[in-house]
Every structure is written in C-alpha cells, then in structure tokens.
Write a protein that holds these residues in place. Sequence first.
Motif, short mmCIF file in Angstrom:
data_model
loop_
_atom_site.label_atom_id
_atom_site.label_comp_id
_atom_site.label_asym_id
_atom_site.label_seq_id
_atom_site.Cartn_x
_atom_site.Cartn_y
_atom_site.Cartn_z
N VAL A 137 -56.31 -1.76 -37.45
CA VAL A 137 -57.35 -1.64 -38.48
C VAL A 137 -58.15 -2.93 -38.65
O VAL A 137 -59.12 -2.96 -39.40
N ALA A 138 -57.74 -3.98 -37.95
CA ALA A 138 -58.45 -5.26 -38.04
C ALA A 138 -58.53 -5.89 -36.66
O ALA A 138 -57.88 -6.90 -36.39
N PRO A 139 -59.32 -5.32 -35.73
CA PRO A 139 -59.31 -5.77 -34.33
C PRO A 139 -59.83 -7.17 -34.10
O PRO A 139 -59.48 -7.80 -33.10
N TYR A 140 -60.68 -7.67 -35.01
CA TYR A 140 -61.28 -8.99 -34.80
C TYR A 140 -60.84 -10.00 -35.85
O TYR A 140 -61.49 -11.01 -36.07
N LEU A 141 -59.71 -9.73 -36.49
CA LEU A 141 -59.25 -10.61 -37.57
C LEU A 141 -58.95 -12.01 -37.07
O LEU A 141 -59.31 -13.00 -37.71
N PHE A 142 -58.28 -12.11 -35.91
CA PHE A 142 -57.89 -13.41 -35.37
C PHE A 142 -58.86 -13.86 -34.29
O PHE A 142 -59.51 -13.06 -33.63
N ARG A 143 -58.93 -15.18 -34.12
CA ARG A 143 -59.85 -15.74 -33.12
C ARG A 143 -59.52 -15.23 -31.72
O ARG A 143 -60.43 -14.99 -30.92
N THR A 144 -58.25 -15.09 -31.41
CA THR A 144 -57.87 -14.54 -30.10
C THR A 144 -57.67 -13.03 -30.15
O THR A 144 -57.23 -12.44 -29.17
N ARG A 145 -57.96 -12.44 -31.32
CA ARG A 145 -57.83 -11.00 -31.59
C ARG A 145 -56.37 -10.55 -31.70
O ARG A 145 -56.11 -9.43 -32.14
N VAL A 146 -55.44 -11.38 -31.27
CA VAL A 146 -54.03 -10.99 -31.25
C VAL A 146 -53.19 -12.08 -31.88
O VAL A 146 -53.63 -13.22 -32.04
N VAL B 271 -56.88 0.62 -30.33
CA VAL B 271 -57.15 1.89 -29.65
C VAL B 271 -58.55 2.41 -29.96
O VAL B 271 -58.97 3.42 -29.39
N GLY B 272 -59.28 1.73 -30.84
CA GLY B 272 -60.59 2.20 -31.28
C GLY B 272 -60.49 2.77 -32.68
O GLY B 272 -59.49 3.40 -33.05
N ALA B 273 -61.53 2.57 -33.46
CA ALA B 273 -61.51 3.04 -34.85
C ALA B 273 -61.51 4.56 -34.93
O ALA B 273 -60.74 5.17 -35.68
N MET B 274 -62.37 5.20 -34.14
CA MET B 274 -62.48 6.65 -34.21
C MET B 274 -61.22 7.36 -33.71
O MET B 274 -60.71 8.28 -34.37
N PRO B 275 -60.66 6.97 -32.55
CA PRO B 275 -59.39 7.60 -32.14
C PRO B 275 -58.28 7.41 -33.17
O PRO B 275 -57.50 8.34 -33.41
N LEU B 276 -58.21 6.22 -33.79
CA LEU B 276 -57.18 6.00 -34.80
C LEU B 276 -57.36 6.94 -35.98
O LEU B 276 -56.38 7.55 -36.46
N VAL B 277 -58.58 7.08 -36.45
CA VAL B 277 -58.83 7.96 -37.60
C VAL B 277 -58.53 9.41 -37.25
O VAL B 277 -57.97 10.17 -38.07
N LEU B 278 -58.85 9.83 -36.04
CA LEU B 278 -58.53 11.19 -35.61
C LEU B 278 -57.02 11.42 -35.57
O LEU B 278 -56.52 12.49 -35.95
N TRP C 278 -64.79 -8.89 -41.01
CA TRP C 278 -65.20 -7.70 -41.76
C TRP C 278 -65.66 -6.57 -40.84
O TRP C 278 -66.01 -5.48 -41.33
N CYS C 279 -65.65 -6.79 -39.53
CA CYS C 279 -65.95 -5.69 -38.61
C CYS C 279 -64.90 -4.60 -38.71
O CYS C 279 -65.21 -3.41 -38.57
N GLY C 280 -63.65 -5.00 -38.96
CA GLY C 280 -62.57 -4.02 -39.07
C GLY C 280 -62.84 -2.98 -40.14
O GLY C 280 -62.85 -1.77 -39.85
N PRO C 281 -63.04 -3.39 -41.40
CA PRO C 281 -63.34 -2.40 -42.45
C PRO C 281 -64.58 -1.57 -42.17
O PRO C 281 -64.61 -0.37 -42.46
N MET C 282 -65.61 -2.20 -41.58
CA MET C 282 -66.83 -1.44 -41.28
C MET C 282 -66.56 -0.36 -40.24
O MET C 282 -67.05 0.78 -40.35
N LEU C 283 -65.79 -0.70 -39.20
CA LEU C 283 -65.49 0.28 -38.15
C LEU C 283 -64.63 1.42 -38.68
O LEU C 283 -64.93 2.60 -38.43
#
Length: 733
Positions: free
Chosen positions: A285-294, A306-313, A438-443
């Motif tokens: 739910v927060a793919p870009y939270l960290f500088r290295t993303r992980v 996995v992507g915002a839309m697949p996760l929500v589905l 904040w890309c995570g909440p928007m996605l």
Amino acid sequence: MRTTLLNRRCARLNPTVWLAAWILLTAIAVFLTLALPAVLGRVYIADDLGEFHLPLRQFYAQQLARGESFDWLPSLYGGFYVSGEGQLGAYHPLHWILYRWLPLSVAFNIELIVSYPILFAGTFFLLRRLIDSTPAALYGALTFTFGGFCVLHFVHPNAIAIVAHVPWLLWASCLAIDDRAPSTRLVGCIGVALLTASQLLLGYPQYAWFSMLAEAAVIGWHISQQRAGWKSVGMLALFQVAGVCTAGIQLLPTFDVLQHSLRHTADAAFSATGSLHPLNLVQLVAPYLFRTRVVGQNTHELGLYVGAMPLVLVLWLLANRRFWGTRAALVKALIGFLVLALLLALGEYAELNRIHAWLPLVNRFRFPCRAIVLVQLCSAGLAAIGLELLIKQATQTGTNRLASRLAPIVIACIGSVALAAIGPRLWPDYVAASFLVWCGPMLIGAAAALVFLIERCHWAALAAMVAFTAVDLAAYGFSYSILGHTATLEEYIAATAVPPGSRAARIVADEAGSLRTGDRLLLAGVVRVDGYAGLEPKKLLDYRTDAARQLAGVEWILTPAQGPHEPSWEPIFAPVRRARLVSRFAEPDALEVPATLASENLAVAEPALDLPSSEPGIAQVVDDRPGHIVVQLQAPAPQLLVMTESFHPGWVATSAGRKLPVVRVNGDFLGCVVDAEVDRVVLEFRPASLRWGAALSACGLGFLVCLAMLSLLGRYRISGTTEPCQAELATQS
C-alpha cells in the motif's frame, strides 16, 4: 425508476465484448514501451545486464562466430568454466541461434524482451483454462507479465526466461492430467518434458525449483478436485524425468562448478541470505515510501508491489466470499499457495526456512525472497477472478444483485494514508521525497474509486482501470530497470575503464570499501584474475596480497571509481610469465606465505612431485585460445609446466597424442609434468561433466521419444485400429 434504468444499461453494455481487445492493446503498448530502446539501437545495461550478462554474451558470440568452444572463459577468475556456471545458457537452442546469427546488440535485446510476450501468452492461456473468462484472463496476464517482480528482474534475463515457462508448464500440466482426449494429454506430457528441459538449459535452477513447486500445487489441486487420476500423474512424472535428463548437458556441468565453488562450502545461514523482511509488506500500500522502495538495499530482489488495482481487486474478492460460487475451490487454492510462497520468501523470518535449509541442493540457493514470483503469480490469478466476479456482479439485474462489501479496501486506504503520514517520523533516514511517499495513498484511493464506479456499471471506469493498471506497473518497474539505463554498445564499451598500455593485461580489482566490481572490463578485452559470478570459484590464495597477484601474472590493480573519484590503476612489478618450467618444489605450507613462490623456479604441486633438480627450461605460448593452449618447450630434464591459467580437473594435456599428467600448482593454477622428450604441449579443456551431460541429454531425448511412441501405440491398441483419426473418435465416444 433510476434502479430500472441502471439495470437496463448494465444488461445492454456488457463489457466483455470490447474489454478483451482493450486489455490486449494496452499490453501491446506497455511492451512497445519496454522494447523502444532496442528499436532505437540501444542495449539495456542496468545492473547485472551491463556488468555481467553482456560481457559473457560477447564472449559467447565471438566463440560461436569462430566455431570454437565457449565452455572456458579465460578472462574471468583467470579462467572459468562459464557454461557450467549456467547464467550464459550456452546450450539453450534459442541462445545458440540468436548469438550465432545476429549481431551482439540485437541478439542481446531480443533475448531480454522476448520473454515478456511469451509470459503474457502463457499466463493468458493458463488463466483462460482455469476461469473461462477471456477479459479476466487477459487482465491477469497483464498484471503478472508487467508486475513488480517480472519488470524489476529485467536485470536477470535468465530468471525471467524461466519464469516465462512457468504458466506454459502449468497449462501443459493441466492438459496432461485433466483432459479427456488422449491425444491432448499426450501433447500436454510432451510439452511438460520440453518446457522442463528448456527451463533447466537456461541455467538458473532456483527458478526451476519454484516452477516445480507451482506444478506440484496445480497437480495437487486437480487431485483434490478429483479431476486427475494417479495413472495420469505417474505418466506425467515419467515425461518430467525425460525433460530433466534432456537438460543434462547443463545440469551436470552446473553441479561440477558448484562442487568447486564457494557456495558448496557455505553454512546453513547462507540459504537465508536475502530473506524478505516482514516490514516489506508495507510496499503493498506504500510502494514509494522508502528511497530504495524496499526495506533493504536490493530493490529488484525485495520488490513486493503487485500494483494498486490488482491489490484492490484481491481485497474486494476476499471481502465478498458469497460471490465466489464455483470459483470457491480455486480461490482457496490460490490463497493457500500464496501464503505458502510468502512464507518461503520470508526466509529466516518464517519457520518454513528450516525445511528449505535442510533440503539437499535446494539449500544452496540464496535469496529466498525470490519466491515473490509465486506470490505475484497467485495475486494475478486472484485479481483476474476478482475482476470476473466484479463484472458479473455489476451486470446482475433486479433482486439478484447484492451489495458488495468494501471494508478491506477502506482499511487499505486508511493504512496507506497512515503510513504516508507517520512514515517520515518513524524512518526519517530512509523515507523518500514527500511526493513519492503520498503516491501510495493516491494510487490505492484511485483504485478503490474505480472499483466503486465499476460496481455501478460505469464502464468507462473499467477502461480507465486497465489503463491505470498498465501505467502504474510500468512506472514502477521501468523507472528502475530500463529508463536511463540504456546506451549504444559502442558507447558502453568505449566508456569502460582499461589499464594503461595493453588492453589484454591481467588485472585484479581492489574492492576494499567499495561494492563488488562487475565484469564490464571484459568487454574491452581485459583479463580478470578475480571477478563476479553466481557460482564464484573457490580459491586457495588471497588475491589481496601482491605475492598472490604476482603468481597469477597480474600486471595492474584497479581501484574502482568512488563518488567523484575516477578509477585508478596501480602496477604490479615482476609478475610471473604466462608459462614457465619449474624443477624445484616447496612444501604446501608455502601457500600461506606465497612470496617465495613467485620465484621463477619454485612451485607447490598437488599431488606432490619428485622430479630431479635441474636448470629451468624454456616455455613459450604459441597459441592461446579459450580452452585451448599450445606451449612450445625446451626442457633439459623432467620438469613441471606452470601456467597462470586457473586449475580445473577438466583440463587435459597431450603431446604427440600422448596424455601428460595434469596437476594443481601453487594452489590455484594449471600445471602438467613434462619430460625432456616433450617439445610441444597442447592443453585443452574437456571436462567429464560436459561429456556425461551430453550423453545424458541424448538419453533423455531418446527416453522422451520412447515414451511418446509407447503412448501412441497404447492408444491404437486400445481402439483396435491403426488410424489415428478413428482411434481418437473411438476414444472420445
């Protein structure tokens, strides 16, 4: 009145008519974006692509063009069994065709990008068979093919090539055990055998292991649903054995290299290296939270998004169990296997790692986080089912339509906002820029809104959902592994650091305080006595010492670039010659302090030699090619020929058709015993593992043909006719 109009609109505008075409066009657009650098004549150089795979494939292409052996690479580790290491995939038919007949840059680009349409098609056919919905199957194929794992691992072409086989293997397994037509079952069995062989010939067995786990899960599911009998499973297992044997020409050399590698002696903790830290679950739910993303530094290995839309589905599907209907068994199976795969990926953070560390050979695999590929395959399947049922629910009319539950989606939105708000306070040293945070909440919010609109038959939202998924996944993956990581082949080679003077000089890299130097220097013709590979060979000498470097014939030490500093070169004085004759021998203890061994007439041999003392003779290399060295000699008495080439038991020495004893010299180097009558020695790399591997492959192909013929004969005998068409009709009736 409004409800009646809505029901009529939903019934009239059933989206399945146009949705499949739209998803397919979207997937093509994403693929063309991925392939654009190749179309423009550039090569992909991100991470291991430029630092490992491209140099090895340059050597492979050169050797194929010359019609010479490509098994031994002299410019890595002072000599390395490169085809046995595996990641070159040297004996895979596709690699041989590409690098034999096409320019290096074209062949390299095709190898990298061809896996994606193959993966997309295979995932579609697999999901289409399981859920019988073309749009949903296409959507699942889109999310898996261009999802986080498959695009982030673009830098590991062999891994993606093997993963591209997985859905096809699962599909073929379904045909082999769950089809009533004997001819279709036979095609499925043959397909499993050939696909298994193709996977293993690509030389990255860890992903073949994940594939086998997925196959076992599919077969187990069919058995539990009483859709497969043990007889068909047994026949499939025989074909699988034939496929494994067919890949013997790669498997036995890889086992050979493993036996002589550092990995063979690794302790139990090695298999847990690269475990997925549980905190990485926030990526969902927060793919870009960290500088290295992980959580960790290795983005492409630890990326879980996995992507915002697949996760929500998937969340929508889990929240609405009453809509599962006939899909219930499949959904439960996918959830169960997803949990199992996630536990595998967690490695040392889950108890399942103890079993993994206990299994022979499998415990030599590191980075258990790579099981994320299975997590994302299951997620793609669940998202496809979620989309199918969401559309079905939206098109229900009248009293048949039930209100869906959205609580898990709301919780995901709240969690994403909470992470964006408190993340910078919890991990201030690791959090990315505010916009990315904040890309995570928007996605997640956008995906939730699209599901809400689709439920109310706003089919434009359905089209937007597909485009949103594609842009989301492409932006996440391409920004890491493709964008900004391409160059023309000529530019890339020209920018490679080379030592002063001869480009063919032997060098080592001083890696103290820096990341491991890759093999890019090989592109410029440099010979590395150290190097970078998955199965790093075990060395007895410490090449951080000048004495060991002298024994290896090293001329220059490279200090890699750090920050604003350029790479620098430091010369090594008095390196030994490429070939020399020795008649004096030291005790094995001399390896611990090898300074004395740099003497022109002193060596440590294994096994120990008893040769008469004499003045050293003269040795001159007259032909020096990969895996083939010819030395002209003048020896006054029996002496030891010492080379700066790395030792491997596969080396064979001959003189005038007579075999000479080959020995290990000075811990790491190749040598052979010669007498005064020998004036010319031919050293050739002919490992037994390669010969036996080729024989095993031939036997595997023969076994496969025999199994296919026996299956056909069995069909005709049962039907009482020799006409295939009549046999088929009789069987079906």
